[in-house]
Design a protein around this motif. Structure first.
Motif, PDB file in Angstrom:
ATOM      1  N   ALA A  54       0.837  -1.202   0.000  1.00  0.00           N
ATOM      2  CA  ALA A  54       0.000   0.000   0.000  1.00  0.00           C
ATOM      3  C   ALA A  54       0.875   1.257   0.000  1.00  0.00           C
ATOM      4  O   ALA A  54       0.564   2.236  -0.692  1.00  0.00           O
ATOM      5  N   LEU A  55       1.975   1.235   0.749  1.00  0.00           N
ATOM      6  CA  LEU A  55       2.885   2.379   0.746  1.00  0.00           C
ATOM      7  C   LEU A  55       3.513   2.583  -0.633  1.00  0.00           C
ATOM      8  O   LEU A  55       3.614   3.713  -1.112  1.00  0.00           O
ATOM      9  N   PHE A  56       3.938   1.496  -1.267  1.00  0.00           N
ATOM     10  CA  PHE A  56       4.467   1.598  -2.630  1.00  0.00           C
ATOM     11  C   PHE A  56       3.414   2.162  -3.572  1.00  0.00           C
ATOM     12  O   PHE A  56       3.699   3.012  -4.417  1.00  0.00           O
ATOM     13  N   PHE A  57       2.180   1.681  -3.459  1.00  0.00           N
ATOM     14  CA  PHE A  57       1.100   2.114  -4.341  1.00  0.00           C
ATOM     15  C   PHE A  57       0.868   3.620  -4.207  1.00  0.00           C
ATOM     16  O   PHE A  57       0.831   4.339  -5.204  1.00  0.00           O
ATOM     17  N   TYR A  58       0.716   4.113  -2.987  1.00  0.00           N
ATOM     18  CA  TYR A  58       0.421   5.531  -2.806  1.00  0.00           C
ATOM     19  C   TYR A  58       1.618   6.423  -3.121  1.00  0.00           C
ATOM     20  O   TYR A  58       1.440   7.548  -3.607  1.00  0.00           O
ATOM     21  N   HIS A  59       2.814   5.945  -2.888  1.00  0.00           N
ATOM     22  CA  HIS A  59       3.999   6.703  -3.291  1.00  0.00           C
ATOM     23  C   HIS A  59       4.045   6.853  -4.803  1.00  0.00           C
ATOM     24  O   HIS A  59       4.208   7.956  -5.327  1.00  0.00           O
ATOM     25  N   ASP A  60       3.891   5.738  -5.526  1.00  0.00           N
ATOM     26  CA  ASP A  60       3.935   5.784  -6.978  1.00  0.00           C
ATOM     27  C   ASP A  60       2.779   6.605  -7.545  1.00  0.00           C
ATOM     28  O   ASP A  60       2.941   7.331  -8.528  1.00  0.00           O
ATOM     29  N   LYS A  61       1.619   6.497  -6.923  1.00  0.00           N
ATOM     30  CA  LYS A  61       0.477   7.266  -7.404  1.00  0.00           C
ATOM     31  C   LYS A  61       0.737   8.760  -7.280  1.00  0.00           C
ATOM     32  O   LYS A  61       0.430   9.526  -8.194  1.00  0.00           O
ATOM     33  N   SER A  62       1.317   9.194  -6.184  1.00  0.00           N
ATOM     34  CA  SER A  62       1.582  10.626  -6.022  1.00  0.00           C
ATOM     35  C   SER A  62       2.678  11.107  -6.978  1.00  0.00           C
ATOM     36  O   SER A  62       2.570  12.198  -7.542  1.00  0.00           O
ATOM     37  N   LEU A  79      12.333   6.219  -7.835  1.00  0.00           N
ATOM     38  CA  LEU A  79      12.247   4.852  -7.326  1.00  0.00           C
ATOM     39  C   LEU A  79      10.779   4.427  -7.357  1.00  0.00           C
ATOM     40  O   LEU A  79      10.028   4.669  -6.421  1.00  0.00           O
ATOM     41  N   LEU A  80      10.371   3.816  -8.476  1.00  0.00           N
ATOM     42  CA  LEU A  80       8.979   3.425  -8.667  1.00  0.00           C
ATOM     43  C   LEU A  80       8.838   1.908  -8.648  1.00  0.00           C
ATOM     44  O   LEU A  80       9.645   1.196  -9.229  1.00  0.00           O
ATOM     45  N   PHE A  81       7.788   1.451  -8.007  1.00  0.00           N
ATOM     46  CA  PHE A  81       7.453   0.029  -7.985  1.00  0.00           C
ATOM     47  C   PHE A  81       6.872  -0.379  -9.341  1.00  0.00           C
ATOM     48  O   PHE A  81       7.146  -1.455  -9.835  1.00  0.00           O
ATOM     49  N   TYR A  82       6.084   0.524  -9.927  1.00  0.00           N
ATOM     50  CA  TYR A  82       5.506   0.294 -11.252  1.00  0.00           C
ATOM     51  C   TYR A  82       6.520   0.757 -12.295  1.00  0.00           C
ATOM     52  O   TYR A  82       6.774   1.940 -12.428  1.00  0.00           O
ATOM     53  N   ARG A  83       7.095  -0.167 -13.022  1.00  0.00           N
ATOM     54  CA  ARG A  83       8.121   0.186 -13.995  1.00  0.00           C
ATOM     55  C   ARG A  83       7.544   0.605 -15.344  1.00  0.00           C
ATOM     56  O   ARG A  83       8.013   1.538 -15.961  1.00  0.00           O
ATOM     57  N   ASN A  84       6.547  -0.110 -15.840  1.00  0.00           N
ATOM     58  CA  ASN A  84       5.993   0.155 -17.169  1.00  0.00           C
ATOM     59  C   ASN A  84       4.767   1.051 -17.045  1.00  0.00           C
ATOM     60  O   ASN A  84       3.666   0.583 -16.805  1.00  0.00           O
ATOM     61  N   VAL A  85       4.977   2.337 -17.235  1.00  0.00           N
ATOM     62  CA  VAL A  85       3.886   3.306 -17.150  1.00  0.00           C
ATOM     63  C   VAL A  85       3.487   3.673 -18.572  1.00  0.00           C
ATOM     64  O   VAL A  85       4.313   4.128 -19.359  1.00  0.00           O
ATOM     65  N   GLU A  86       2.221   3.456 -18.894  1.00  0.00           N
ATOM     66  CA  GLU A  86       1.697   3.836 -20.203  1.00  0.00           C
ATOM     67  C   GLU A  86       1.016   5.189 -20.062  1.00  0.00           C
ATOM     68  O   GLU A  86       0.253   5.411 -19.131  1.00  0.00           O
ATOM     69  N   VAL A  87       1.293   6.079 -21.000  1.00  0.00           N
ATOM     70  CA  VAL A  87       0.738   7.430 -20.926  1.00  0.00           C
ATOM     71  C   VAL A  87      -0.005   7.746 -22.224  1.00  0.00           C
ATOM     72  O   VAL A  87       0.418   7.351 -23.302  1.00  0.00           O
ATOM     73  N   ARG A  88      -1.155   8.402 -22.082  1.00  0.00           N
ATOM     74  CA  ARG A  88      -1.941   8.861 -23.227  1.00  0.00           C
ATOM     75  C   ARG A  88      -2.162  10.361 -23.065  1.00  0.00           C
ATOM     76  O   ARG A  88      -2.539  10.829 -21.998  1.00  0.00           O
ATOM     77  N   LYS A 130       1.138  -3.780 -12.028  1.00  0.00           N
ATOM     78  CA  LYS A 130       2.174  -4.642 -11.459  1.00  0.00           C
ATOM     79  C   LYS A 130       1.463  -5.698 -10.638  1.00  0.00           C
ATOM     80  O   LYS A 130       0.721  -5.369  -9.703  1.00  0.00           O
ATOM     81  N   TYR A 131       1.696  -6.938 -10.961  1.00  0.00           N
ATOM     82  CA  TYR A 131       1.002  -8.064 -10.344  1.00  0.00           C
ATOM     83  C   TYR A 131      -0.500  -7.863 -10.498  1.00  0.00           C
ATOM     84  O   TYR A 131      -0.983  -7.731 -11.608  1.00  0.00           O
ATOM     85  N   LEU A 132      -1.245  -7.803  -9.435  1.00  0.00           N
ATOM     86  CA  LEU A 132      -2.687  -7.596  -9.525  1.00  0.00           C
ATOM     87  C   LEU A 132      -3.093  -6.166  -9.190  1.00  0.00           C
ATOM     88  O   LEU A 132      -4.281  -5.860  -9.127  1.00  0.00           O
ATOM     89  N   MET A 133      -2.115  -5.302  -8.979  1.00  0.00           N
ATOM     90  CA  MET A 133      -2.411  -3.913  -8.624  1.00  0.00           C
ATOM     91  C   MET A 133      -2.367  -3.047  -9.879  1.00  0.00           C
ATOM     92  O   MET A 133      -1.426  -3.125 -10.661  1.00  0.00           O
ATOM     93  N   MET A 134      -3.398  -2.226 -10.044  1.00  0.00           N
ATOM     94  CA  MET A 134      -3.470  -1.323 -11.195  1.00  0.00           C
ATOM     95  C   MET A 134      -3.554   0.108 -10.700  1.00  0.00           C
ATOM     96  O   MET A 134      -4.262   0.404  -9.734  1.00  0.00           O
ATOM     97  N   LEU A 135      -2.825   0.969 -11.355  1.00  0.00           N
ATOM     98  CA  LEU A 135      -2.771   2.379 -10.998  1.00  0.00           C
ATOM     99  C   LEU A 135      -3.234   3.188 -12.199  1.00  0.00           C
ATOM    100  O   LEU A 135      -2.734   2.993 -13.310  1.00  0.00           O
TER     101      LEU A 135
END
Length: 139
Positions: free
Chosen positions: A31-39, A79-88, A104-109
């Protein structure tokens, strides 16, 4: 030296309890990784949208490519947990919208940021014309 002993039922109970504790700990870490990457991604998306409004005055057809490059530059080296970020990038007359997705795995951002296209020089010209009109009417 005194020796401590435990009942066998305590060992069995701990064998059931420790995986639950470890699972909770891992959920907190994810959850910490998720919210860090989201911000981080949301900040980069908003900065890219604002930068796109500044590029709006340019007469080039590569606005969305420049905005995407700016977005990639903003998240590069973080330092991102999600490496492959797709942008439109969606550009129209009224606003610039930047959408970013990562899995990443079952988590989607999913992050969506937008900025309105403004024309400050038009507002300044209108203010000058209005001021001149008021001065002429006062004479």
């Amino acid at each position: 030296m005194k020796r401590r002993t435990c009942k066998a039922s305590t060992v069995v109970e701990m064998a059931y309890l420790m995986p639950v504790v470890l699972l909770c700990w891992m959920l907190v870490v994810f959850a910490l990784f998720f919210y860090h990457d989201k911000s981080v991604i949301a900040g980069a998306a908003y900065e890219s949208a604002v930068m796109g409004t500044e590029l709006w005055a340019e007469e080039t057809g590569y606005r969305s490519a420049k905005i995407e490059d700016y977005f990639r530059e903003r998240i590069n080296g973080k330092l991102l947990f999600y490496r492959n970020v797709e942008v439109r990038i969606m550009v129209d007359q009224a606003e610039i919208r930047v959408e970013a997705e990562a899995v990443k795995y079952l988590m989607m951002l999913h992050v969506e940021e937008q900025a309105a296209v403004t024309e400050p020089e038009k507002v300044v010209r209108d203010m000058v014309i209005l001021k001149e009109t008021i001065e002429d009417a006062a004479r």
